[in-house]
Design a protein around this motif. Structure first.
Motif, PDB file in Angstrom:
ATOM      1  N   UNK A 127       0.893  -1.183   0.011  1.00  0.00           N
ATOM      2  CA  UNK A 127      -0.105   0.022  -0.026  1.00  0.00           C
ATOM      3  C   UNK A 127       0.770   1.226  -0.035  1.00  0.00           C
ATOM      4  N   UNK A 128       0.311   2.488   0.292  1.00  0.00           N
ATOM      5  CA  UNK A 128       0.688   3.760   0.354  1.00  0.00           C
ATOM      6  C   UNK A 128       1.587   3.830   1.785  1.00  0.00           C
ATOM      7  N   UNK A 129       2.899   4.518   1.577  1.00  0.00           N
ATOM      8  CA  UNK A 129       3.761   4.487   2.815  1.00  0.00           C
ATOM      9  C   UNK A 129       3.142   5.866   3.244  1.00  0.00           C
ATOM     10  N   UNK A 130       3.071   5.923   4.726  1.00  0.00           N
ATOM     11  CA  UNK A 130       2.749   7.143   5.309  1.00  0.00           C
ATOM     12  C   UNK A 130       3.692   7.334   6.371  1.00  0.00           C
ATOM     13  N   UNK A 150       1.730  11.986   6.683  1.00  0.00           N
ATOM     14  CA  UNK A 150       2.116  12.393   5.335  1.00  0.00           C
ATOM     15  C   UNK A 150       2.096  11.299   4.554  1.00  0.00           C
ATOM     16  N   UNK A 151       1.321  11.476   3.446  1.00  0.00           N
ATOM     17  CA  UNK A 151       1.541  10.461   2.206  1.00  0.00           C
ATOM     18  C   UNK A 151       2.502  10.663   1.544  1.00  0.00           C
ATOM     19  N   UNK A 152       3.532   9.812   1.254  1.00  0.00           N
ATOM     20  CA  UNK A 152       4.886  10.022   0.827  1.00  0.00           C
ATOM     21  C   UNK A 152       4.708   9.939  -0.793  1.00  0.00           C
ATOM     22  N   UNK A 153       4.101   9.183  -1.256  1.00  0.00           N
ATOM     23  CA  UNK A 153       3.931   8.814  -2.708  1.00  0.00           C
ATOM     24  C   UNK A 153       4.759   7.519  -2.894  1.00  0.00           C
ATOM     25  N   UNK A 154       5.217   6.801  -1.920  1.00  0.00           N
ATOM     26  CA  UNK A 154       5.805   5.680  -2.212  1.00  0.00           C
ATOM     27  C   UNK A 154       5.194   4.453  -1.836  1.00  0.00           C
ATOM     28  N   UNK A 155       5.389   3.196  -2.511  1.00  0.00           N
ATOM     29  CA  UNK A 155       4.506   2.266  -2.140  1.00  0.00           C
ATOM     30  C   UNK A 155       5.443   1.281  -1.346  1.00  0.00           C
ATOM     31  N   UNK A 214      10.368  -2.091   6.744  1.00  0.00           N
ATOM     32  CA  UNK A 214       9.714  -1.517   5.368  1.00  0.00           C
ATOM     33  C   UNK A 214      10.447  -2.090   4.144  1.00  0.00           C
ATOM     34  N   UNK A 215       9.877  -2.281   3.228  1.00  0.00           N
ATOM     35  CA  UNK A 215      10.339  -2.837   1.906  1.00  0.00           C
ATOM     36  C   UNK A 215       9.569  -1.926   0.759  1.00  0.00           C
ATOM     37  N   UNK A 216      10.321  -1.117   0.150  1.00  0.00           N
ATOM     38  CA  UNK A 216       9.725  -0.159  -0.765  1.00  0.00           C
ATOM     39  C   UNK A 216       9.674  -0.736  -2.147  1.00  0.00           C
ATOM     40  N   UNK A 217       8.500  -0.419  -2.880  1.00  0.00           N
ATOM     41  CA  UNK A 217       8.081  -1.070  -4.026  1.00  0.00           C
ATOM     42  C   UNK A 217       8.323  -0.124  -5.241  1.00  0.00           C
ATOM     43  N   UNK A 218       8.332   1.247  -4.941  1.00  0.00           N
ATOM     44  CA  UNK A 218       8.446   2.040  -5.887  1.00  0.00           C
ATOM     45  C   UNK A 218       7.481   3.251  -5.797  1.00  0.00           C
ATOM     46  N   UNK A 219       7.291   4.027  -6.766  1.00  0.00           N
ATOM     47  CA  UNK A 219       6.502   5.231  -6.398  1.00  0.00           C
ATOM     48  C   UNK A 219       5.084   4.711  -7.167  1.00  0.00           C
ATOM     49  N   UNK A 220       4.065   5.769  -6.890  1.00  0.00           N
ATOM     50  CA  UNK A 220       2.711   5.721  -7.160  1.00  0.00           C
ATOM     51  C   UNK A 220       2.194   7.011  -7.679  1.00  0.00           C
ATOM     52  N   UNK A 221       1.203   6.794  -8.925  1.00  0.00           N
ATOM     53  CA  UNK A 221       0.606   7.908  -9.255  1.00  0.00           C
ATOM     54  C   UNK A 221      -0.603   8.489  -8.469  1.00  0.00           C
ATOM     55  N   UNK A 222      -1.158   9.377  -8.884  1.00  0.00           N
ATOM     56  CA  UNK A 222      -2.103   9.970  -8.001  1.00  0.00           C
ATOM     57  C   UNK A 222      -3.440   9.043  -7.813  1.00  0.00           C
ATOM     58  N   UNK A 259       3.144   3.179 -11.140  1.00  0.00           N
ATOM     59  CA  UNK A 259       3.205   4.205 -12.191  1.00  0.00           C
ATOM     60  C   UNK A 259       3.822   3.420 -13.616  1.00  0.00           C
ATOM     61  N   UNK A 260       3.574   4.179 -14.533  1.00  0.00           N
ATOM     62  CA  UNK A 260       4.124   3.602 -15.865  1.00  0.00           C
ATOM     63  C   UNK A 260       4.392   2.173 -16.227  1.00  0.00           C
ATOM     64  N   UNK A 261       3.893   1.275 -15.540  1.00  0.00           N
ATOM     65  CA  UNK A 261       4.121  -0.056 -15.698  1.00  0.00           C
ATOM     66  C   UNK A 261       3.657  -0.700 -17.101  1.00  0.00           C
ATOM     67  N   UNK A 262       2.486  -0.222 -17.408  1.00  0.00           N
ATOM     68  CA  UNK A 262       1.802  -0.830 -18.930  1.00  0.00           C
ATOM     69  C   UNK A 262       2.639   0.137 -20.108  1.00  0.00           C
ATOM     70  N   UNK A 263       3.327   1.161 -19.624  1.00  0.00           N
ATOM     71  CA  UNK A 263       3.920   2.086 -20.825  1.00  0.00           C
ATOM     72  C   UNK A 263       5.301   1.035 -21.059  1.00  0.00           C
ATOM     73  N   UNK A 264       5.831   0.716 -20.084  1.00  0.00           N
ATOM     74  CA  UNK A 264       7.020   0.136 -20.253  1.00  0.00           C
ATOM     75  C   UNK A 264       6.982  -1.117 -20.947  1.00  0.00           C
TER      76      UNK A 264
END
Length: 505
Positions: free
Chosen positions: A355-358, A392-397, A406-414, A419-424
Motif C-alpha cells: 500500500x501507500x507509505x505514510x 504524510x502520504x509520501x507517494x511511495x509504495x 519496511x520494503x519499498x516497491x516504487x512510486x505511485x501515481x495520483x 506508475x508507468x507499468x503498462x507503458x514500459x
C-alpha cells in the motif's frame, strides 16, 4: 538569530571549555576550528548585511560541499534570513523556475555557474498579458576573499506575513520533474537532528562525512544539521572521488559515512581498498535503492555493514536497516518516526500487504513552494499532503512485515497504483531493435530518440544481453522514470554496471 547559528554558538561555547579538542570542518588538507568558524561566520554576516540582506529574505546558495557553503548558511542564519541550498549544476530552465517559486532576494554562485535568468521560462501568471518583469537584478557583488558572486534582486512586493516561519528551503523535484521547495521550520530541523542523533548514536566526539552535496536532503540532514546540533566534526569535499573516500574510510576513523549506492558500488571495485579499522563505523546508503549484492561485497571488502536508509526531503530520514542484515529492506523507523502502510485514504493495512507509505514525525513538512492546489477524489489524501493527525502520504509504495521492517516497491501515481507499468511493457518489442543495432551509434541514437527516455536507457546498456535488459524491465516498471538518473551515474562512475543498478530498481 535562527536555529543554525544558535547551534554554532552553543558548539563554540562547549568547545571553548574543552579547548577546541576537535575541528569543526575538515576540507581536504584544511582543518577549521570552531573558533575559526565563528570568526568567519560573523565577518561574512556583516558583509552580507551591507549587501541589503535582511531578516526574512530568501537567499540561494548555489555551491558545492565546500566550507564557504556552511559559513554562508550560518551567516544567513545569524541575520535571520532563509537559507535556500541549490544544486550548483542546475540548468537554466530549472533555475528560472526556482526563482519564480522562491522569489529570492539574493543568489550566491561560483563564477562558472548558470547565470540567473539564463533561460527564462516565461511562467504563467494570473495576468498573462502583463508585461511586467518578473525579477530584475539590483546589483552584483563579489564576496571578499573569494571568487563567489552575490546577485541581489529587487523586491517585487512588500513582505507579507506567512503561515510559517521558514529557516531553510530544500528544493527537490515533483512528479512532473519540476523544482519544488520544501519549507523547513525550526521544529522540523530540531526533529530531524534529534532523530538522526538518537538513532545513529552521534555525540560530540563523532566524525561525520556526507559524500553528497549539502543541497540534498541526505547531505543536509545527515551532514550539516547533525554535525551542528551535536557539535561534531564534519568532512566536506566538493569532488568526492571514490579512491579518496575509500582511503578516508580506512584512515580517518569515521563514525558515519553517508553516500549513494552508486558510490558504495564503485568503492567495492577498487583493487587497493583496505578494510575499515573501526567496527563502529556506520556506512549509510540512501538516495536510491540498494542492491543486496553490493551490500554483501561491501561488507566483505571493508569489514563493516552497509545500512540501507530511506529518506525524503518532506520527511527527513525515515527508516534504517541498523544491523545491515536486510539490505533488501530499508529497515525500521528512526527514533521519533512513525511509519505505516495504508490505503490512499489513510486506512491502515495489515502486515505483508502492499500500500501507500505514510510517515509521521517532528521533521515532516507539507509546506511547499510554489503552493499547489490538488483536487481530491472522494476521501483520498493527495500525495505530499498530511492528514489532520500529522500523517504524510509520501507517494511511495511499500510493505511492512511483522517485525516492523519496511520494503519499498516504487512510486505511485495520483490514483495510488504503480506508475508507468503498462507503458514500459508496451516498449518491450521496441527495445529489442535498439539494442541489436547498438554498435551502429547513428541508427541506435535515431531509434532511441523516437523512444524517448526508454531509448536512452537502452543505449546505456550497450554491450549487455537483450534478455538481461528485458528482465530488468519486468522486474520494475519505473525504469523509464529512473533512466536519466542511471545514465548520469554511469557517466560519473564509468566502472559502474548500469544494469545492476537497473535491477536494484
Amino acid at each position: 538569530m535562527s536555529l543554525l547559528y544558535e547551534w554554532l554558538d552553543s558548539a563554540a561555547s562547549v568547545r571553548r571549555r574543552g579547548k577546541f579538542a576537535q575541528s569543526a570542518l575538515i576540507y581536504r588538507d584544511t582543518y577549521l576550528s570552531w573558533y575559526g568558524l565563528v570568526h568567519r561566520v560573523d565577518r561574512r554576516a556583516r558583509e552580507l548585511k551591507t549587501f541589503g540582506i535582511e531578516a526574512g529574505d530568501w537567499v540561494g546558495l548555489m555551491l558545492g560541499s565546500v566550507p564557504e557553503f556552511m559559513v554562508l548558511a550560518l551567516a544567513l542564519s545569524k541575520l535571520e534570513a532563509v537559507v535556500v541550498p541549490l544544486d550548483p549544476t542546475i540548468g537554466g530552465r530549472d533555475l528560472d523556475m526556482v526563482l519564480a517559486a522562491a522569489q529570492l532576494r539574493a543568489l550566491i554562485t561560483r563564477p562558472n555557474a548558470s547565470p540567473p535568468l539564463a533561460a527564462p521560462a516565461n511562467p504563467t501568471t494570473a495576468e498573462p498579458s502583463s508585461s511586467k518583469t518578473r525579477i530584475s537584478v539590483e546589483n552584483r557583488r563579489r564576496l571578499s576573499g573569494t571568487l563567489l558572486t552575490c546577485t541581489v534582486f529587487k523586491r517585487l512586493s512588500p513582505k507579507q506575513p506567512a503561515e510559517s516561519v521558514p529557516e531553510v528551503v530544500l528544493f527537490t523535484l515533483d512528479s512532473g520533474g519540476d523544482p519544488k521547495g520544501v519549507i523547513r521550520e525550526r521544529r522540523h530541523l530540531e526533529g530531524v537532528s534529534t532523530s538522526v542523533a538518537r538513532t545513529l548514536d552521534v555525540d560530540a566526539n563523532s566524525l561525520l562525512c556526507a559524500a553528497t552535496g549539502l543541497h540534498t536532503s541526505q547531505g543536509f540532514d545527515l551532514g550539516l544539521c547533525t554535525a551542528l546540533s551535536r557539535h561534531t566534526g564534519l568532512i566536506l569535499d566538493d569532488e568526492m572521488v571514490v579512491p579518496r573516500l575509500a582511503k578516508m574510510l580506512a584512515e580517518q576513523q569515521l563514525d558515519i559515512l553517508a553516500a549513494t549506492p552508486a558510490v558504495f558500488a564503485a568503492m567495492t571495485r577498487l583493487p587497493t581498498a583496505r578494510p575499515c579499522p573501526s567496527k563502529r563505523t556506520l556506512c549509510v546508503s540512501s538516495g536510491a535503492p540498494l542492491t543486496p549484492s553490493v551490500a554483501r561485497v561491501f561488507r566483505r571488502r571493508f569489514g563493516v555493514p552497509l545500512l540501507s536508509c530511506y529518506q525524503a526531503v518532506e520527511t527527513g530520514p525515515v527508516s534504517l536497516d541498523r544491523e545491515g542484515e536486510h539490505p533488501d529492506t530499508v529497515g525500521r523507523p528512526f527514533f521519533g518516526v512513525d511509519v505505516r502502510v495504508a490505503t490512499s485514504s489513510g486506512a491502515v493495512l495489515p502486515p505483508g500487504q502492499a500500500g501507500s507509505v505514510w510517515v509521521r514525525s517532528a521533521g515532516v513538512s507539507a509546506h511547499v513552494v510554489p503552493p499547489v492546489k490538488v483536487r481530491r477524489h472522494g476521501d483520498e489524501i493527495p500525495i505530499s499532503r498530511c492528514t489532520t493527525d500529522g500523517w504524510l502520504r509520501t507517494g511511495d509504495r511499500g510493505i511492512l512485515d511483522r517485525e516492523g521492517r519496511l520494503t519499498l516497491l516504487g512510486r505511485e501515481d495520483a490514483g495510488g497504483q504503480p506508475a508507468l507499468g503498462g507503458r514500459m511493457q508496451d516498449h518491450r518489442r521496441e527495445l529489442a531493435p535498439v539494442v541489436e543495432v547498438a554498435p551502429d551509434q547513428g541508427a541506435a541514437q535515431a531509434r532511441a530518440h523516437r523512444l524517448g527516455e526508454v531509448g536512452r536507457v537502452a543505449l546505456g546498456v550497450v554491450g549487455h544481453h537483450l534478455q538481461d535488459l528485458l528482465q530488468v524491465v519486468d522486474r520494475h516498471p519505473l525504469l523509464e522514470q529512473q533512466g536519466p538518473h542511471l545514465l548520469d551515474q554511469a557517466q560519473l562512475h564509468p566502472g559502474l554496471d548500469i544494469l545492476d543498478q537497473g535491477r536494484a530498481l
